[in-house]
Design a protein around this motif. Structure first.
Motif, PDB file in Angstrom:
ATOM      1  N   GLY A  62       0.806  -1.211   0.000  1.00 20.40           N
ATOM      2  CA  GLY A  62       0.000   0.000   0.000  1.00 20.40           C
ATOM      3  C   GLY A  62       0.837   1.258   0.000  1.00 20.40           C
ATOM      4  N   GLN A  63       1.967   1.228   0.712  1.00 17.32           N
ATOM      5  CA  GLN A  63       2.871   2.385   0.765  1.00 17.32           C
ATOM      6  C   GLN A  63       3.685   2.503  -0.516  1.00 17.32           C
ATOM      7  N   ILE A  64       4.181   1.386  -0.991  1.00 17.00           N
ATOM      8  CA  ILE A  64       5.034   1.400  -2.184  1.00 17.00           C
ATOM      9  C   ILE A  64       4.273   1.926  -3.391  1.00 17.00           C
ATOM     10  N   PHE A  65       3.033   1.514  -3.537  1.00 12.57           N
ATOM     11  CA  PHE A  65       2.249   1.882  -4.716  1.00 12.57           C
ATOM     12  C   PHE A  65       1.374   3.120  -4.501  1.00 12.57           C
ATOM     13  N   GLU A  66       1.571   3.802  -3.399  1.00 15.76           N
ATOM     14  CA  GLU A  66       0.797   5.010  -3.133  1.00 15.76           C
ATOM     15  C   GLU A  66       1.044   6.050  -4.235  1.00 15.76           C
ATOM     16  N   GLY A  67      -0.030   6.530  -4.816  1.00 11.73           N
ATOM     17  CA  GLY A  67       0.074   7.542  -5.862  1.00 11.73           C
ATOM     18  C   GLY A  67       0.443   7.010  -7.236  1.00 11.73           C
ATOM     19  N   VAL A  68       0.486   5.681  -7.379  1.00 10.86           N
ATOM     20  CA  VAL A  68       0.844   5.075  -8.662  1.00 10.86           C
ATOM     21  C   VAL A  68      -0.379   4.323  -9.192  1.00 10.86           C
ATOM     22  N   LYS A  69      -0.752   4.609 -10.429  1.00  5.97           N
ATOM     23  CA  LYS A  69      -1.905   3.942 -11.042  1.00  5.97           C
ATOM     24  C   LYS A  69      -1.429   2.801 -11.937  1.00  5.97           C
ATOM     25  N   GLU A  70      -2.311   1.838 -12.153  1.00  9.28           N
ATOM     26  CA  GLU A  70      -1.959   0.713 -13.034  1.00  9.28           C
ATOM     27  C   GLU A  70      -1.627   1.198 -14.436  1.00  9.28           C
ATOM     28  N   THR A  71      -2.245   2.274 -14.860  1.00 11.51           N
ATOM     29  CA  THR A  71      -2.017   2.796 -16.212  1.00 11.51           C
ATOM     30  C   THR A  71      -0.749   3.631 -16.319  1.00 11.51           C
ATOM     31  N   ASP A  72      -0.040   3.854 -15.212  1.00 11.73           N
ATOM     32  CA  ASP A  72       1.161   4.691 -15.229  1.00 11.73           C
ATOM     33  C   ASP A  72       2.334   4.058 -15.973  1.00 11.73           C
ATOM     34  N   ASP A  73       2.534   2.780 -15.823  1.00  8.97           N
ATOM     35  CA  ASP A  73       3.690   2.022 -16.321  1.00  8.97           C
ATOM     36  C   ASP A  73       4.888   2.897 -16.660  1.00  8.97           C
ATOM     37  N   LEU A  74       5.115   3.243 -17.911  1.00  8.63           N
ATOM     38  CA  LEU A  74       6.317   4.003 -18.296  1.00  8.63           C
ATOM     39  C   LEU A  74       6.182   5.511 -18.089  1.00  8.63           C
ATOM     40  N   LYS A  75       5.029   5.972 -17.660  1.00  8.19           N
ATOM     41  CA  LYS A  75       4.812   7.413 -17.508  1.00  8.19           C
ATOM     42  C   LYS A  75       5.224   7.932 -16.137  1.00  8.19           C
ATOM     43  N   ASN A  76       5.443   7.059 -15.208  1.00  3.45           N
ATOM     44  CA  ASN A  76       5.706   7.460 -13.839  1.00  3.45           C
ATOM     45  C   ASN A  76       7.078   6.947 -13.398  1.00  3.45           C
ATOM     46  N   PRO A  77       7.980   7.849 -13.003  1.00  2.43           N
ATOM     47  CA  PRO A  77       9.315   7.404 -12.570  1.00  2.43           C
ATOM     48  C   PRO A  77       9.273   6.397 -11.422  1.00  2.43           C
ATOM     49  N   LYS A  78       8.288   6.536 -10.544  1.00  3.00           N
ATOM     50  CA  LYS A  78       8.168   5.577  -9.430  1.00  3.00           C
ATOM     51  C   LYS A  78       7.820   4.191  -9.959  1.00  3.00           C
ATOM     52  N   ALA A  79       6.952   4.136 -10.963  1.00  5.53           N
ATOM     53  CA  ALA A  79       6.594   2.847 -11.566  1.00  5.53           C
ATOM     54  C   ALA A  79       7.813   2.212 -12.224  1.00  5.53           C
ATOM     55  N   ILE A  80       8.596   3.018 -12.918  1.00  6.92           N
ATOM     56  CA  ILE A  80       9.811   2.508 -13.566  1.00  6.92           C
ATOM     57  C   ILE A  80      10.778   1.959 -12.512  1.00  6.92           C
ATOM     58  N   ALA A  81      10.913   2.668 -11.396  1.00  2.64           N
ATOM     59  CA  ALA A  81      11.802   2.208 -10.321  1.00  2.64           C
ATOM     60  C   ALA A  81      11.322   0.884  -9.733  1.00  2.64           C
ATOM     61  N   ILE A  82      10.016   0.739  -9.557  1.00  4.09           N
ATOM     62  CA  ILE A  82       9.454  -0.498  -9.003  1.00  4.09           C
ATOM     63  C   ILE A  82       9.735  -1.670  -9.937  1.00  4.09           C
ATOM     64  N   ILE A  83       9.479  -1.478 -11.212  1.00  4.60           N
ATOM     65  CA  ILE A  83       9.711  -2.555 -12.179  1.00  4.60           C
ATOM     66  C   ILE A  83      11.194  -2.888 -12.269  1.00  4.60           C
ATOM     67  N   SER A  84      12.031  -1.870 -12.285  1.00  6.41           N
ATOM     68  CA  SER A  84      13.482  -2.094 -12.372  1.00  6.41           C
ATOM     69  C   SER A  84      13.982  -2.882 -11.165  1.00  6.41           C
ATOM     70  N   TRP A  85      13.497  -2.531  -9.986  1.00  8.94           N
ATOM     71  CA  TRP A  85      13.912  -3.254  -8.791  1.00  8.94           C
ATOM     72  C   TRP A  85      13.495  -4.710  -8.886  1.00  8.94           C
ATOM     73  N   ALA A  86      12.245  -4.943  -9.309  1.00 11.58           N
ATOM     74  CA  ALA A  86      11.735  -6.314  -9.425  1.00 11.58           C
ATOM     75  C   ALA A  86      12.562  -7.125 -10.420  1.00 11.58           C
TER      76      ALA A  86
END
Length: 92
Positions: free
Chosen positions: A6-30
């Protein structure tokens, strides 16, 4: 990714994928976590996960979806869930 989903994905939408730097960081870490785990498996002569069997968008959807359904679970749990969706390759 050891915090709660809940904290990690706060403010991140499923549709964000490449549009959100936080989403990119999450995917890169994974992807880095799974890749590093694969190195250990390959060096040990064990089966490993085929990272190409799950597209970038499928990875994002699985991480985001898992955390939406399980906001109190850890981000690492979401990565392990995504990893389990990947095909297993035999040792080379």
């Amino acid at each position: 990714m050891t915090g709660e989903c809940g904290q990690i994905f706060e403010g991140v939408k499923e549709t964000d994928d490449l549009k959100n730097p936080k989403a990119i960081a999450i995917i890169s870490w994974a992807q880095g976590y799974i890749s590093a785990k694969n190195v250990g498996l390959v060096l040990s002569g064990k089966p490993y996960r085929d990272m190409a069997s799950l597209s970038y968008l499928e990875m994002w959807a699985s991480l985001h979806g898992y955390c939406q359904r399980n906001p109190k679970k850890s981000g690492l749990d979401a990565v392990i869930y995504a990893e389990e969706l990947m095909q297993i390759k035999p040792p080379s």
